[in-house]
Design an enzyme around this catalytic site. Structure first.
Site, PDB file in Angstrom:
ATOM      1  N   GLY A  99      55.987  14.692  42.812  1.00 23.40           N
ATOM      2  CA  GLY A  99      55.149  13.871  41.924  1.00 23.40           C
ATOM      3  C   GLY A  99      56.004  12.928  41.088  1.00 23.40           C
ATOM      4  N   GLY A 100      57.209  13.377  40.777  1.00 22.32           N
ATOM      5  CA  GLY A 100      58.137  12.542  40.004  1.00 22.32           C
ATOM      6  C   GLY A 100      59.026  11.675  40.886  1.00 22.32           C
ATOM      7  N   GLU A 106      65.801  16.637  45.384  1.00 28.09           N
ATOM      8  CA  GLU A 106      65.423  17.991  44.919  1.00 28.09           C
ATOM      9  C   GLU A 106      65.569  19.003  46.055  1.00 28.09           C
ATOM     10  OE1 GLU A 106      62.154  16.882  41.459  1.00 28.09           O
ATOM     11  OE2 GLU A 106      61.456  17.220  43.486  1.00 28.09           O
TER      12      GLU A 106
HETATM   13  C1  5RP Z   1      59.565  15.594  40.709  1.00 30.67           C
HETATM   14  C2  5RP Z   1      58.898  16.893  40.923  1.00 30.67           C
HETATM   15  C3  5RP Z   1      58.446  17.636  39.719  1.00 30.67           C
HETATM   16  O1  5RP Z   1      59.065  18.884  39.680  1.00 30.67           O
HETATM   17  C4  5RP Z   1      56.962  17.804  39.785  1.00 30.67           C
HETATM   18  O2  5RP Z   1      56.384  16.526  39.928  1.00 30.67           O
HETATM   19  C5  5RP Z   1      56.421  18.485  38.525  1.00 30.67           C
HETATM   20  O3  5RP Z   1      56.629  17.648  37.447  1.00 30.67           O
HETATM   21  P1  5RP Z   1      56.198  17.997  35.968  1.00 30.67           P
HETATM   22  O4  5RP Z   1      57.100  19.086  35.489  1.00 30.67           O
HETATM   23  O5  5RP Z   1      56.399  16.709  35.236  1.00 30.67           O
HETATM   24  O6  5RP Z   1      54.745  18.415  35.992  1.00 30.67           O
HETATM   25  O7  5RP Z   1      58.727  17.382  42.022  1.00 30.67           O
HETATM   26  O8  5RP Z   1      59.845  14.949  41.928  1.00 30.67           O
END
Ligand code: 5RP
Length: 227
Positions: A99-100, A106
């Site tokens: 999502g990020g 990662e």
């Molecule tokens: C980034 C990710 C994050 O871990 C995932 O989006 C969760 O984010 P958040 O802690 O802001 O809810 O995979 O690529």
């Protein structure tokens, strides 16, 4: 408890799993950011590898020792958030991440770690993955080929746009992301294999059987969930 309070609680608990001398993988996102700040405040004697430029820069700015995988190819633990977490029979944890926008790095950093602790507030725990659109990282020049192929698989891919800027979002590796609002992912391994088979796909946000522990914060505090 608000979602932000839950993230704070779980981030603080995660620091207890980090001991002096460890090599620690730093995740990306809002939960991981709180964790990095908490970890820096603990003053542990550790070395870190970050999963994004943003987390690298944050950790370095807080005075943490941050190295590359070339310098530290083996990690003791990787700690990161997730967009969705499910327990799947015979697999352990299945996660949606990205999502990020950092799913590729990662997954690489997580794969180099002996253990992977996923930290989340309880809203991230689901029975079946798929409410959150599945991110798929794609080579830029391959987009016109990959997008229709993912669409033909019924994955409903949509090119992620950069926030506050005109144009597509670019990952730290200079790739595009297709967010696939595909609905319930009943068989994550099958979906992962189908996506992986499309030439031009770099990586997808399904992290299957990788997390070794989930720390989940809810109204009753932080639970340790095992796969
Ligand atoms: C980034 C990710 C994050 O871990 C995932 O989006 C969760 O984010 P958040 O802690 O802001 O809810 O995979 O690529």
């Amino acid at each position: 408890m608000t979602q932000d309070e839950a993230k704070g609680l779980v981030a603080k608990r995660a620091t207890e799993f980090v001991k002096d001398g460890m090599v620690v993988g730093l995740g990306t996102g809002t939960t991981a950011t709180i964790f990095i700040r908490e970890l820096a405040a603990c003053g542990r004697k550790i070395r870190c590898v970050a999963s994004s430029d943003a987390s690298h820069d944050l950790a370095a700015s807080l005075g943490m020792s941050v190295a590359t995988l070339a310098e530290l190819p083996e990690l003791d633990v990787y700690i990161d958030g997730a967009d969705e977490i499910a327990k799947v029979k015979g697999m352990g944890f299945a996660l949606i991440k990205g999502g990020g926008g950092a799913l590729l790095r990662e997954k690489i950093v997580a794969s180099a770690a002996k253990s992977f602790i996923v930290v989340a507030d309880s809203t991230k725990m689901v029975e079946v993955l798929g409410k959150f659109p599945l991110p798929v990282e794609v080579i830029k020049m391959a987009l016109p080929v990959v997008q229709p192929r993912l669409a033909a698989l019924g994955l409903n891919p949509k090119l992620r746009q950069a926030k506050n800027e005109a144009g597509p979002y670019l990952t730290d590796e200079g790739n595009y992301i297709l967010d696939c609002a595909c609905g319930r992912i009943e068989d994550p391994e099958k979906t992962a294999a189908a996506i992986r088979a499309v030439v031009g796909v770099v990586e997808h946000g399904l992290f299957l059987g990788m997390a070794t522990l989930a720390l989940v914060a809810g109204e009753d505090g932080v639970s340790e969930v095992r796969p």
